[in-house]
Design a protein around this motif. Structure first.
Motif, short mmCIF file in Angstrom:
data_model
loop_
_atom_site.label_atom_id
_atom_site.label_comp_id
_atom_site.label_asym_id
_atom_site.label_seq_id
_atom_site.Cartn_x
_atom_site.Cartn_y
_atom_site.Cartn_z
N PHE A 187 0.82 -1.21 0.00
CA PHE A 187 0.00 0.00 0.00
C PHE A 187 0.86 1.26 0.00
N ARG A 188 2.14 1.09 -0.30
CA ARG A 188 3.00 2.26 -0.50
C ARG A 188 3.70 2.21 -1.85
N LEU A 189 3.15 1.43 -2.79
CA LEU A 189 3.76 1.27 -4.11
C LEU A 189 3.98 2.61 -4.81
N GLY A 190 2.98 3.50 -4.75
CA GLY A 190 3.06 4.75 -5.48
C GLY A 190 3.43 5.95 -4.63
N VAL A 191 3.83 5.73 -3.39
CA VAL A 191 4.17 6.84 -2.48
C VAL A 191 5.63 7.26 -2.71
N PRO A 192 5.91 8.57 -2.69
CA PRO A 192 7.29 9.04 -2.92
C PRO A 192 8.29 8.42 -1.94
N GLN A 193 9.47 8.12 -2.45
CA GLN A 193 10.52 7.56 -1.59
C GLN A 193 10.89 8.52 -0.47
N GLY A 194 10.86 9.81 -0.76
CA GLY A 194 11.21 10.81 0.26
C GLY A 194 10.27 10.80 1.44
N LEU A 195 9.09 10.17 1.29
CA LEU A 195 8.12 10.07 2.38
C LEU A 195 7.99 8.62 2.86
N GLY A 196 8.98 7.79 2.52
CA GLY A 196 8.99 6.42 2.99
C GLY A 196 8.33 5.42 2.06
N GLY A 197 7.92 5.88 0.86
CA GLY A 197 7.25 4.98 -0.07
C GLY A 197 8.20 4.23 -0.97
N LEU A 198 7.63 3.39 -1.84
CA LEU A 198 8.43 2.60 -2.77
C LEU A 198 8.65 3.31 -4.10
#
Length: 394
Positions: free
Chosen positions: A51-62
């Protein structure tokens, strides 16, 4: 330090999915029966960071590029197509949402990256009233896949021109807790997605969580990361992941039956495996599934390459991507038709998983973004240089 390649990203995600596949497979029948994913399934998806596939890496996403996202979603569907559709919807909603700007990103992911999302782009029948700091919105959005697990939704709303008060199409980021969910999803397939209706009654949305749909549709973004410059029409490639995984699952189940010595009824062949017609059907089905995969990978890699160089493909390139997805859908449907004919009427027993995968595939393939006829219109027009739009999602 060397950045991981797209294929390495895909391998990491596929490995994460395979680790939780037994959980997803166990919950698939319950999800189909109850009309939503089981709590055990949603926990497994969250714990695997899906559920973090599309979240920015800078905010802890993938911040997964399109090809790794597609590969992971297809692998989820091998165990549970409804789970794959929910993850795909969340991935696409996150990809769009990250283009809204830093203030919107902080609203969504300031407390952590594991934030499931859903989205419905239509704004038909939605009423919006401009106020000093934003909009007050009321309306209904049907077929909101994953809404029961989502914390935020991307929803279509009307926006207003400051000069003449005319309206145009927009998108809004809305907290799901500010909405109600009406049970309307009762379909033959993809039942576990729980794609019910979201309802808003005078919900306030600040301006920083609003964007023009036309800006989003062409890939215009405030974001510097490549993923968030991909137009949503090209992101619809990931909608093919659940179909690809479902078709692969039916091929696997059919081959297991053949290898177990399944007889060929009403014939003199001792085993179905001895039948030339059966062998040909299996070869054709496997090749159709492979062909669909190769088309999807070609398009996904071209999307990722263009985004990494900050280049938005022209109309012809974008239309070819939609054509690849539409034709891949046709290939998978034909492959499954062949496989079900090989395995016979017993495949439709409600006790067998094959019929659930079949129902899921047939339902998902009718999603408007995967309409092969519309894709052919888009591509045909582009090939002859006709710039007249046939869809806002090219």
């Amino acid at each position: 330090m060397r950045e991981p390649t797209t294929s390495e990203h895909a391998l990491d995600l596929v490995a994460a999915v395979r680790a939780i596949a037994p959980v997803l497979r166990r919950g698939a029948d319950d999800a189909d029966r109850e009309g939503r994913l089981t709590p055990e399934t949603t926990r497994a998806l969250r714990n695997a960071a899906l559920f973090r596939l599309g979240v920015p890496q800078g905010l802890g996403g993938l911040e997964a590029p399109v090809r790794p996202g597609l590969e992971a979603i297809a692998e989820i569907a091998l165990a549970c197509p409804s789970s794959a559709w929910v993850v795909m919807t969340s991935y696409m909603a996150q990809q769009i949402s990250a283009s809204f700007g830093e203030e919107a990103r902080a609203d969504l992911w300031g407390d952590g990256p594991d934030v499931p999302m859903c989205g419905v782009f239509s704004s038909v029948g939605v009423h919006a009233e401009p106020v000093e700091a934003g909009l007050v919105v009321s309306g209904r959005w049907s077929w909101a896949s994953g809404c029961h697990y989502a914390e935020w939704a991307v929803l279509g709303v009307p926006l207003f021109k400051p000069d003449d008060g005319g309206s145009y199409r927009g998108l809004a980021l809305v907290r799901v807790r500010d909405l109600t969910i009406e049970a309307t999803w009762d379909m033959a397939g993809m039942r576990g997605t729980g794609s019910d209706t979201l309802v808003a009654d005078k919900v306030f949305i600040p301006y920083h969580r609003l964007r023009s749909f036309s800006d989003v549709a062409v890939g215009t973004s405030f974001a510097k990361e490549p993923l968030y410059r991909v137009p949503p029409g090209s992101m619809t490639l990931t909608s093919m992941g659940p179909l690809l995984g479902a078709a692969r699952a039916i091929l696997r189940l059919t081959m297991e039956a053949v290898e177990d010595g399944k007889p060929m009824a009403m014939s003199l062949h001792r085993r179905l495996a001895d039948s030339p017609s059966g062998q040909i059907a299996l070869a054709d089905a496997a090749t159709l599934i492979d062909s669909a995969y190769l088309l999807l990978v070609r398009s996904a890699e071209s999307v990722d390459a263009a985004a990494s160089t900050d280049v938005t493909p022209g109309l012809l390139g974008r239309a070819r991507i939609r054509m690849d997805a539409g034709h891949a859908s046709t290939c998978l449907l034909e492959a499954v038709r062949l496989l079900l004919t090989v395995s016979g009427a017993s495949s439709f027993s409600r006790a067998k998983a094959t019929q659930r995968y079949w129902r899921d595939l047939e339902t998902a393939a009718r999603h408007p973004t995967l309409n092969p006829g519309l894709a052919r219109e888009m591509y045909g027009r582009a090939l002859v240089g006709d710039q007249q739009p046939v869809s806002p999602m090219v």
